[in-house]
Motif scaffolding. Structure first.
Motif, short mmCIF file in Angstrom:
data_model
loop_
_atom_site.label_atom_id
_atom_site.label_comp_id
_atom_site.label_asym_id
_atom_site.label_seq_id
_atom_site.Cartn_x
_atom_site.Cartn_y
_atom_site.Cartn_z
N ARG A 1 0.67 7.89 1.92
CA ARG A 1 -0.35 7.02 2.51
C ARG A 1 -0.08 5.56 2.15
O ARG A 1 0.60 5.26 1.18
CB ARG A 1 -1.74 7.42 2.00
CG ARG A 1 -2.19 8.79 2.49
CD ARG A 1 -3.57 9.12 1.94
NE ARG A 1 -4.03 10.43 2.37
CZ ARG A 1 -5.17 10.98 1.99
NH1 ARG A 1 -5.97 10.33 1.15
NH2 ARG A 1 -5.51 12.18 2.45
N TYR A 2 -0.66 4.66 2.95
CA TYR A 2 -0.52 3.23 2.67
C TYR A 2 -1.00 2.94 1.25
O TYR A 2 -2.17 3.21 0.92
CB TYR A 2 -1.33 2.41 3.67
CG TYR A 2 -1.16 0.92 3.53
CD1 TYR A 2 -0.13 0.27 4.19
CD2 TYR A 2 -2.01 0.18 2.72
CE1 TYR A 2 0.04 -1.10 4.06
CE2 TYR A 2 -1.84 -1.19 2.58
CZ TYR A 2 -0.83 -1.83 3.25
OH TYR A 2 -0.65 -3.19 3.11
N VAL B 1 7.86 0.80 1.52
CA VAL B 1 7.52 -0.50 0.96
C VAL B 1 8.82 -1.22 0.62
O VAL B 1 9.64 -0.72 -0.15
CB VAL B 1 6.64 -0.38 -0.28
CG1 VAL B 1 6.26 -1.76 -0.80
CG2 VAL B 1 5.39 0.44 0.03
N ALA C 1 -2.41 0.88 -0.83
CA ALA C 1 -3.18 -0.36 -0.97
C ALA C 1 -3.43 -0.72 -2.43
O ALA C 1 -3.20 -1.87 -2.85
CB ALA C 1 -4.51 -0.22 -0.23
N VAL D 1 5.65 -3.61 4.64
CA VAL D 1 5.29 -2.21 4.48
C VAL D 1 5.40 -1.57 5.86
O VAL D 1 4.59 -1.86 6.75
CB VAL D 1 3.87 -2.02 3.90
CG1 VAL D 1 3.57 -0.53 3.72
CG2 VAL D 1 3.71 -2.76 2.58
N GLU D 2 6.43 -0.76 6.04
CA GLU D 2 6.71 -0.18 7.35
C GLU D 2 6.14 1.23 7.43
O GLU D 2 6.31 2.04 6.53
CB GLU D 2 8.22 -0.12 7.60
CG GLU D 2 8.92 -1.46 7.54
CD GLU D 2 8.62 -2.34 8.74
OE1 GLU D 2 8.02 -1.82 9.71
OE2 GLU D 2 8.99 -3.52 8.70
N GLN D 3 5.45 1.52 8.53
CA GLN D 3 4.98 2.88 8.76
C GLN D 3 6.12 3.70 9.36
O GLN D 3 6.75 3.31 10.34
CB GLN D 3 3.77 2.90 9.70
CG GLN D 3 3.17 4.28 9.86
CD GLN D 3 1.83 4.25 10.57
OE1 GLN D 3 1.39 3.22 11.04
NE2 GLN D 3 1.17 5.39 10.64
N LYS E 1 6.77 6.08 0.29
CA LYS E 1 5.44 6.50 -0.11
C LYS E 1 4.80 7.33 1.00
O LYS E 1 5.26 7.37 2.13
CB LYS E 1 4.55 5.28 -0.40
CG LYS E 1 5.12 4.31 -1.43
CD LYS E 1 5.17 4.91 -2.83
CE LYS E 1 3.79 5.12 -3.40
NZ LYS E 1 3.84 5.60 -4.81
N GLU F 1 0.94 10.85 6.76
CA GLU F 1 1.35 9.44 6.72
C GLU F 1 2.57 9.27 5.84
O GLU F 1 2.70 9.91 4.80
CB GLU F 1 0.21 8.58 6.17
CG GLU F 1 -0.96 8.39 7.10
CD GLU F 1 -1.96 7.39 6.53
OE1 GLU F 1 -1.53 6.32 6.05
OE2 GLU F 1 -3.16 7.69 6.56
N ARG F 2 3.47 8.40 6.28
CA ARG F 2 4.63 8.03 5.47
C ARG F 2 4.86 6.54 5.64
O ARG F 2 4.72 5.99 6.76
CB ARG F 2 5.89 8.80 5.92
CG ARG F 2 5.80 10.29 5.74
CD ARG F 2 5.80 10.68 4.26
NE ARG F 2 7.13 10.56 3.67
CZ ARG F 2 7.34 10.25 2.39
NH1 ARG F 2 6.34 9.98 1.60
NH2 ARG F 2 8.57 10.20 1.92
N HIS F 3 5.18 5.87 4.54
CA HIS F 3 5.41 4.43 4.56
C HIS F 3 6.64 4.08 3.72
O HIS F 3 7.00 4.82 2.80
CB HIS F 3 4.20 3.67 4.02
CG HIS F 3 2.99 3.73 4.90
ND1 HIS F 3 2.10 4.79 4.86
CD2 HIS F 3 2.53 2.88 5.86
CE1 HIS F 3 1.13 4.58 5.75
NE2 HIS F 3 1.38 3.44 6.37
#
Length: 215
Positions: A176-177, A209, A179, A194-196, A174, A205-207
């Motif tokens: 952005r986070y 899940v 949420a 959930v790792e950044q 993903k 931003e990249r995450h």
């Protein structure tokens, strides 16, 4: 804009990814993949990213940033498209058996050509929709992980992959986070982390899940 060549950008980016310790042959294969993608993209419109320098960052390095969370064994790349993240992961991890799944025929034709050109013996390309697909070989081992960066929501990805998940981890890439998406997940699904992600050269931003199906 940087004047560095794709090869220079890739090597500089790999140096910032501790888990991506690739040899010269693997780097050469990644660059060959990029070249094929750029050429086929002119006719087949496989990706909206057309500049080779951006492809290095947004496709190759973005895919390789998840390496620390990829287990061994069998990996399913769901909605693989132009082979992302499955092809870079297959090149970086020849121990993986990677299945690239996509419903678009033109993308599967590209992936089949790519597999032959690069000699990726650990890659299989399959044309099917995730929610409707089951491996023809019923005796094959289950997947150890199912990854995707194609789905618009975590819930949609989980629902489509549930019949294949078993004990496999579901890995959703993903931006952005997510949420709001996390609050919409069904009770049968467990979020493990959930790792950044840090993608060299990408100022966004990249995450990742990491999920699994509750027993």
């Amino acid at each position: 804009m940087s004047s560095a060549s794709p090869a220079e950008s890739l090597r500089a980016g790999l140096a910032q990814l501790p888990a991506a310790e690739l040899d010269a042959g693997q780097v050469s294969r990644l660059l060959a993949y990029l070249d094929l993608l750029e050429r086929w993209n002119r006719a087949y419109n496989l990706t909206a990213v057309r500049d080779p320098a951006n492809m290095v960052t947004r496709h190759l390095l973005d895919s390789l940033a998840v390496l620390p969370w990829i287990p061994g064994g069998r990996l399913l790349d769901a909605g693989s498209g132009a082979g992302l993240p499955g092809v870079p992961l297959a090149i970086a991890r020849p121990d993986l058996a990677v299945t690239l799944l996509d419903s678009a025929g033109k993308k599967i034709r590209f992936l089949e050509h790519l597999r032959r050109e690069l000699g990726l013996r650990n890659v299989t390309a399959v044309q099917a929709r995730l929610e409707a697909w089951a491996p023809q070989d019923l005796n094959s081992a289950p997947f150890d992980a199912i990854i995707s960066r194609a789905f618009t929501s975590l819930a949609a990805f989980a629902a489509a992959a549930r019949h294949l998940a078993g004990a496999a981890r579901l890995l959703a890439m993903k931006g952005r986070y997510p949420a709001a998406e996390l609050t919409e997940l069904p009770a049968w699904l467990r979020v493990e982390a959930v790792e950044q992600l840090v993608v060299p050269g990408l100022q966004e931003e990249r995450h990742l899940v990491i999920m699994s199906v509750n027993p």
